[in-house]
Design a protein around this motif. Sequence first.
Motif, PDB file in Angstrom:
ATOM      1  N   LYS A  64      57.340 116.295 -45.384  1.00 12.42           N
ATOM      2  CA  LYS A  64      57.894 115.966 -46.373  1.00 12.42           C
ATOM      3  C   LYS A  64      58.811 114.575 -45.969  1.00 12.42           C
ATOM      4  O   LYS A  64      59.785 114.445 -46.259  1.00 12.42           O
ATOM      5  CB  LYS A  64      59.239 117.083 -47.005  1.00 12.42           C
ATOM      6  CG  LYS A  64      58.434 118.292 -47.276  1.00 12.42           C
ATOM      7  CD  LYS A  64      59.654 119.012 -48.002  1.00 12.42           C
ATOM      8  CE  LYS A  64      58.703 120.412 -48.441  1.00 12.42           C
ATOM      9  NZ  LYS A  64      59.634 121.528 -49.016  1.00 12.42           N
ATOM     10  N   PRO A  69      58.435 110.592 -46.671  1.00 11.91           N
ATOM     11  CA  PRO A  69      57.965 109.521 -47.563  1.00 11.91           C
ATOM     12  C   PRO A  69      57.107 108.690 -46.655  1.00 11.91           C
ATOM     13  O   PRO A  69      57.501 108.209 -45.487  1.00 11.91           O
ATOM     14  CB  PRO A  69      58.946 109.052 -48.058  1.00 11.91           C
ATOM     15  CG  PRO A  69      60.239 109.778 -47.918  1.00 11.91           C
ATOM     16  CD  PRO A  69      60.123 110.789 -46.766  1.00 11.91           C
ATOM     17  N   TYR A  80      53.937 112.476 -51.344  1.00 10.73           N
ATOM     18  CA  TYR A  80      54.845 111.796 -50.605  1.00 10.73           C
ATOM     19  C   TYR A  80      54.495 110.367 -50.422  1.00 10.73           C
ATOM     20  O   TYR A  80      55.145 109.446 -49.725  1.00 10.73           O
ATOM     21  CB  TYR A  80      55.215 112.479 -49.366  1.00 10.73           C
ATOM     22  CG  TYR A  80      56.070 113.540 -49.474  1.00 10.73           C
ATOM     23  CD1 TYR A  80      57.650 113.623 -49.824  1.00 10.73           C
ATOM     24  CD2 TYR A  80      55.372 114.907 -49.895  1.00 10.73           C
ATOM     25  CE1 TYR A  80      58.240 114.747 -49.962  1.00 10.73           C
ATOM     26  CE2 TYR A  80      56.330 115.979 -50.036  1.00 10.73           C
ATOM     27  CZ  TYR A  80      57.647 116.040 -50.148  1.00 10.73           C
ATOM     28  OH  TYR A  80      58.396 117.211 -50.494  1.00 10.73           O
ATOM     29  N   LEU A 118      62.366 109.920 -51.467  1.00  5.50           N
ATOM     30  CA  LEU A 118      61.044 109.669 -52.534  1.00  5.50           C
ATOM     31  C   LEU A 118      61.640 109.622 -53.821  1.00  5.50           C
ATOM     32  O   LEU A 118      61.161 108.483 -54.382  1.00  5.50           O
ATOM     33  CB  LEU A 118      60.275 111.065 -52.202  1.00  5.50           C
ATOM     34  CG  LEU A 118      58.835 110.775 -52.708  1.00  5.50           C
ATOM     35  CD1 LEU A 118      57.948 110.037 -52.099  1.00  5.50           C
ATOM     36  CD2 LEU A 118      58.341 112.281 -53.196  1.00  5.50           C
TER      37      LEU A 118
END
Lengths: 390, 290
Positions: A118, A120, A137, A332
Amino acid sequence: MHKRQVFKAIALAVAALAATQSIADSGTFKIGLILPMTGQQASTGRQIEAAAKLYMAQHGDTVAGKKIQLIIKDDTTIPDVTKRLAQELVVNEKVDVLAGFGITPAALATAPIATQSKTPMVVMAAATSSITQASPYIVRTSFTLAQASVAMGDWAPKNGIKKVVTLVSDYGPGIDAEKYFIERLQFNGGQVVDSLRVPMRNPDFAPFLQKVRDAKPDALFVFVPSGAGAAVMKQFLERGMDKAGIKLIGTGDVTDDDQLNDMGDGALNVVTSHHYAAAHPSAVNKKFVEAFQKANKGMRPNFMAVGGYDGMRVIYEALKASKGQGGGDALLAAMKGQIFESPRGPMFIDSQTRDVVHNIYLRKVQRLDGQLHNVEFDVIKDVKDPGKSK
Amino acid sequence: MLTILFDGIAYGMLLFILAVGLSVTMGLMNFINLAHGAFAMVGGYITVLLMQKFGVPFLVCLPLAFLGSALLGAVLERTLYRPLYHKPHLDQVLFSIGLTFMAVATADYFIGSSQQIVQLPEWLKGRTELGEGAWMLGMGHYRLFIIAVCAALTVGLQYVLTQTRFGSRLRAAVDDQRVAAGLGINVNWVFLGTFAVGSGLAGLGGALGAEVLGLDPSFPLKFMIYFLIVVAVGGTSSITGPLLAALLLGIADVAGKYYIPKLGGFVVYSLMIVILVWRPHGLFVRKGGK
């Protein structure tokens, strides 16, 4: 008794150490910038590194109470290395954002890591349309070849270019350029006489160009990675194709600002479509180009540099908007939907596709103050990546 | 069609200049030198840097590229290569490929990895066209120039190897070092000279090729395969073998890419396989050769 005291002291020391560690961690914001600094695409890496450092010099290295730390890694233009570096950055360095990615395979190799952790992932250079679909992402601040080639497919038939031969390098971005250019050209009533794909490591363009010459089209549409562009152009002239009435058109990679000056007068009047030119006439860009050249001994920023510069902006603003709190998802969310004035002109990060929406300019190579430049003469506003419309 | 033939010949001639030095060291001195492309790259960079930084004319750069890489070849022969002459071939391969990687990294570090662009003088830029239609012959002036240089070199080399005293000493030294040394031939000097000339030829090829093939630090790796194909197909015992092989490959490559662009890259390799199956030691083998 004595033993217990020693044990306590050790425990205390460990606790204290852990505490300072976590303070240090929460106080810094790490950006892992993976770029090709050596190998085939090294000029991409150099441009982006210079631009990212320039952005930090201009905007300070503390944002929302956090100290920004830029960790630059060289992936030598090999996707396996990119993936390994990304893993190390995520696991060992615990970076908050992954960024860079000079070539499409490098970005695609890293996508699963961004998804799993997770984190970005800001793509600053690679330009195949499908990249942003490889992970939720991924955010892109460079461009897509589909955007640039569609613009050319619109412009050419309206300006007397009906019969075209395409010549692209045989890999992701080349195939994208070929596909979207042909689609749009045919939609506008143009005709594709022949489509040639050149191997990536091609020593001599002579046979391909001779084939184009014999096909006698109105124009030759070219996409080759920047660098090979100069070779194509020189052989195009050597073969006397301009005198045979064939025009050279293409995406902006062919007349890359980084190399344009060395190409000589042969490059004059070549028409390309792209999102950025160092000669873009806006106050923001003038300031950017000046600062860039001052910091890098007269090196001219190209479209890669602007991708890196805007990428840093997107990261900075996302950190500001999320107030330094929260992890990858918050960042994000704050990256999506950013609208701002970039040196390339207005740009927008589409929150659905996470891809860049910007103007595509039509430019002609001309002499400005004794130097060769891509001079913009027409614009197609707010071009969304056509590759995402399905 | 004639144009394609012409382009193919020019391309083949270029390959020949690049590879002939390798066939000299490999065939005559029996040393596997995979770093040959690195010498070619040195020649290319000498030309590009002299032209860009000091404004030296192109024609002056060519002999300088030859001399520069020949000198480098001589120094390396004396210091690094000589101890390896009697080592197994695997050692030689590992050593020279290591040298290649070092050359790539060095060029990358000092000059940068972007493509270097050569600005040719005006009189080499144009193109002459003869005839009409399908039989039209278009000749790029620069390609004509390559063919001329290459033809002169071939004649010169052939003369030196077969007619001169140095040539016969070299052949003697190759055939039996001990006897040659016993006859008063300084084998070390002969090998040093041969290696330097071989490297110099590579450098000249690199200088000539920078315009057509492009020049960046990956040059030695990119074209190593082409050199090896020329030497493998042409055999290593003469000058004419590699020349014919290079011409054949050049024409096949250009024509293949013109007529069947989809398969373009593979034509050369298929041709090589066919030839090597037919004649495993190359097209021309010295009778009783190694």
